[in-house]
Write a protein that holds these residues in place. Structure first.
Motif, mmCIF file in Angstrom:
data_model
loop_
_atom_site.group_PDB
_atom_site.id
_atom_site.type_symbol
_atom_site.label_atom_id
_atom_site.label_comp_id
_atom_site.label_asym_id
_atom_site.label_seq_id
_atom_site.Cartn_x
_atom_site.Cartn_y
_atom_site.Cartn_z
ATOM 1 N N ALA A 481 9.289 38.201 58.817
ATOM 2 C CA ALA A 481 9.669 37.792 60.158
ATOM 3 C C ALA A 481 8.417 37.320 60.896
ATOM 4 O O ALA A 481 7.295 37.663 60.517
ATOM 5 C CB ALA A 481 10.325 38.947 60.925
ATOM 6 N N GLY A 482 8.635 36.553 61.971
ATOM 7 C CA GLY A 482 7.511 36.123 62.796
ATOM 8 C C GLY A 482 7.327 34.622 62.810
ATOM 9 O O GLY A 482 8.117 33.864 62.235
ATOM 10 N N GLY A 483 6.258 34.185 63.462
ATOM 11 C CA GLY A 483 6.019 32.765 63.678
ATOM 12 C C GLY A 483 5.698 31.980 62.430
ATOM 13 O O GLY A 483 5.745 30.747 62.454
ATOM 14 N N THR A 484 5.348 32.663 61.326
ATOM 15 C CA THR A 484 5.048 31.944 60.086
ATOM 16 C C THR A 484 6.300 31.695 59.247
ATOM 17 O O THR A 484 6.233 31.069 58.194
ATOM 18 C CB THR A 484 4.006 32.723 59.264
ATOM 19 O OG1 THR A 484 4.384 34.096 59.196
ATOM 20 C CG2 THR A 484 2.640 32.632 59.911
ATOM 21 N N THR A 485 7.461 32.194 59.700
ATOM 22 C CA THR A 485 8.722 31.978 58.998
ATOM 23 C C THR A 485 9.612 31.063 59.833
ATOM 24 O O THR A 485 9.218 30.581 60.893
ATOM 25 C CB THR A 485 9.453 33.312 58.759
ATOM 26 O OG1 THR A 485 9.817 33.874 60.035
ATOM 27 C CG2 THR A 485 8.563 34.302 58.040
ATOM 28 N N VAL A 486 10.846 30.823 59.369
ATOM 29 C CA VAL A 486 11.815 30.122 60.191
ATOM 30 C C VAL A 486 12.187 31.021 61.372
ATOM 31 O O VAL A 486 12.199 32.247 61.234
ATOM 32 C CB VAL A 486 13.092 29.759 59.386
ATOM 33 C CG1 VAL A 486 12.819 28.664 58.398
ATOM 34 C CG2 VAL A 486 13.682 30.985 58.682
ATOM 35 N N PRO A 487 12.486 30.438 62.540
ATOM 36 C CA PRO A 487 12.464 29.002 62.818
ATOM 37 C C PRO A 487 11.113 28.459 63.270
ATOM 38 O O PRO A 487 10.931 27.249 63.307
ATOM 39 C CB PRO A 487 13.500 28.870 63.936
ATOM 40 C CG PRO A 487 13.420 30.149 64.674
ATOM 41 C CD PRO A 487 13.135 31.203 63.634
ATOM 42 N N GLY A 488 10.125 29.326 63.627
ATOM 43 C CA GLY A 488 8.837 28.782 64.008
ATOM 44 C C GLY A 488 8.055 29.639 64.978
ATOM 45 O O GLY A 488 8.314 30.832 65.138
ATOM 46 N N VAL A 489 7.088 28.992 65.656
ATOM 47 C CA VAL A 489 6.144 29.712 66.506
ATOM 48 C C VAL A 489 6.702 29.898 67.909
ATOM 49 O O VAL A 489 7.588 29.166 68.358
ATOM 50 C CB VAL A 489 4.792 28.974 66.579
ATOM 51 C CG1 VAL A 489 4.199 28.805 65.194
ATOM 52 C CG2 VAL A 489 4.930 27.615 67.264
ATOM 53 N N GLY A 490 6.156 30.903 68.594
ATOM 54 C CA GLY A 490 6.557 31.174 69.964
ATOM 55 C C GLY A 490 7.445 32.402 70.058
ATOM 56 O O GLY A 490 8.123 32.787 69.098
#
Length: 522
Positions: A481-490
């Motif tokens: 999980a997190g910004g390095t996975t889908v759907p992205g950053v933020g």
């Protein structure tokens, strides 16, 4: 599914939200955070009466936050005092005498564009119509999916939009903005959201013009007390759901059984003592590169180190946290300072010969314009973010100018330019608290790949189904999980990634958000 022992690695918003959702589904969840405080990139720092957010500072996509809290039968209003900012932000552009104030609503921004360039108001209307339509389609079909089923993309709505989507995916955001308006400042307003996505407007697909729906139409909000108030609220949800949270518990390995299934983690404390914790499910909300190359045994890695060489880490950042005596009436809560030569600026950050841009476009946040809790009475809290290459070789930041020479010099240049923009020539002399943070700090403190500030950039090859998966390809029972996975950053994307892990474990292959309790009772 109930009573599955689950360990979540990382106490940022993605880890906290994942832990809460899985506990809600009946898992027995322990969350392990290496540092002594929760929040990850959404950190906080206090000094001499000033309190700084050290990460996210734009509250966008409010419906994502509202949905998360409703999943637990709660309301976001019970936890956060949200203030709508007007102006949403101020733009200072080199070569222009007066700044532009971006308003809190669409009609005012259409009028602003028209006042700058004849015909730009009508052009913005069309642009925002498309942005809203694309955003709503993304929410309905692309953001809440693990891309493990083609059914959501066979919908008539998606098929009807296919030609338009193809154009938006193959045209850059800058090219799309340039087709809309001619004035450089207006193009920059439409193109800058690429930076929020960890990319350059010359590389990020035009599909992400949907971001303009958020700031130019929905408007920008701010949680009083700062963004750590949001982290505290999500932590509270997790604890009430039954999650056990341990800080100061660095995970140094993910254990994998001979049959290729996750079996738990190894925790190593500051003395070198190790502890093995068993689990049926492991979710790493830590940086994906760190997880794959440091925590997962080599033969079980989905992405070995050489595969990362072909990936875009997104930008790094130099942050300057400034406590300033007195007020700065020339600034508003959010401020963007743009150079006139944007291609050169972005080439320095993302090009083949990366370097600290000089001059640099940068962002300055002054939350004390809205929130008197973040600075002593009558003083100003200023947070400066300068996009730079993701390069730990730039060194560390420090307190009172103790960072590396390249980092402190970049901060000094930004402070001088900000003083000019704010009409405060004595700004540097009025700074009484100063701390810089640099790529090497992101790498050391957050295990961020190459010291990146946000996560992998949203270039086409790293967007949607081409982004990191929420599930390991090699280890059963290991999820990400997190910004390095889908759907992205933020922050909103991290909340959605948590929901995607929960959907994986439920066997839910839909593209829809999880049903909220009220909807389930209908």
């Amino acid at each position: 599914m109930t009573d599955r022992r689950t360990i979540v690695v990382g106490g940022g918003i993605a880890g906290l939200a994942t832990a809460a959702l899985l506990a809600r589904d009946g898992h027995e969840v322990t969350l392990l955070e290496a540092r002594d405080e929760l929040g990850g990139r959404a950190g906080s720092w206090k000094q001499d009466g000033f309190r700084f957010d050290t990460g996210p500072s734009w509250y966008l996509m409010p419906e994502v936050f509202e949905h998360f809290f409703r999943l637990f039968g709660e309301s976001i209003e019970d936890h956060l005092d949200l203030v709508r900012l007007d102006p949403g932000y101020r733009v200072f552009a080199d070569g222009y005498d007066a700044p532009l104030d971006i308003a809190a609503d669409r009609a005012a921004n259409v009028a602003l564009f028209e006042s700058v360039e004849a015909g730009a108001g009508r052009a913005l209307e069309r642009y925002l119509d498309s942005a809203r339509e694309t955003y709503e389609l993304a929410l309905e079909r692309f953001l809440y999916t693990n891309f493990d089923s083609l059914a959501p993309f066979a919908d008539r709505t998606v098929l009807a939009r296919t030609p338009t989507l193809a154009t938006l995916l193959t045209r850059s955001l800058d090219a799309h903005a340039s087709r809309t308006v001619a004035d450089r400042r207006l193009r920059q307003v439409l193109g800058y959201p690429a930076v929020f996505l960890g990319g350059s407007p010359y590389e990020v697909p035009a599909m992400y013009h949907l971001m303009s729906h958020l700031d130019l139409e929905q408007g920008v909000q701010y949680p009083m007390g700062g963004f750590h108030a949001l982290i505290d609220a999500v932590e509270g949800v997790a604890r009430r759901a039954g999650v056990r949270i341990r800080t100061g518990a660095p995970v140094t390995g993910i254990r994998v059984a001979d049959d290729g299934s996750a079996r738990g983690v190894t925790v190593t404390d500051a003395t070198g003592a190790t502890e093995q914790l068993d689990a049926d499910v492991v979710v790493s909300a830590a940086d994906l590169h760190h997880t794959e190359t440091e925590l997962v045994p080599e033969r079980h890695r989905s992405l070995p180190e050489p595969a990362w060489e072909r990936r875009d880490p997104g930008p790094g950042a130099i942050l300057a946290l400034l406590g300033v005596r007195g007020e700065l009436p020339g600034l508003t809560h959010h401020n963007l300072v743009f150079t006139d030569d944007w291609p050169a600026n972005f080439d320095a950050v993302f090009g083949d010969s990366p370097r600290v841009p000089d001059p640099a476009s940068f962002y300055a946040c002054m939350p004390s314009a809205t929130d008197r809790q973040v600075a002593p009475s009558g003083d100003s809290n200023v947070f400066v973010l300068i996009p730079v290459p993701a390069d730990t070789g730039l060194g560390h930041g420090g307190v009172d100018g103790a960072g590396s020479s390249a980092v402190e010099a970049a901060a000094d240049r930004a402070i001088a330019r900000l003083a000019e923009a704010a009409g405060a020539p004595d700004l540097a002399e009025r700074i009484v608290v100063r701390r810089t943070i640099a790529p090497a700090d992101f790498a050391r403190d957050l295990n961020a790949w190459r010291g990146g500030a946000l996560g992998p950039g949203h270039v086409l090859r790293q967007s949607a189904l081409f982004r990191g998966s929420t599930r390991s390809r090699k280890v059963r029972g290991l999820f990400y999980a997190g910004g390095t996975t889908v759907p992205g950053v933020g922050l909103p994307m991290c909340l959605i990634s948590a929901e995607l892990v929960a959907k994986r474990l439920r066997g839910d292959r839909s593209a829809a958000p999880l049903p909220e309790p009220a909807a389930e009772r209908v």
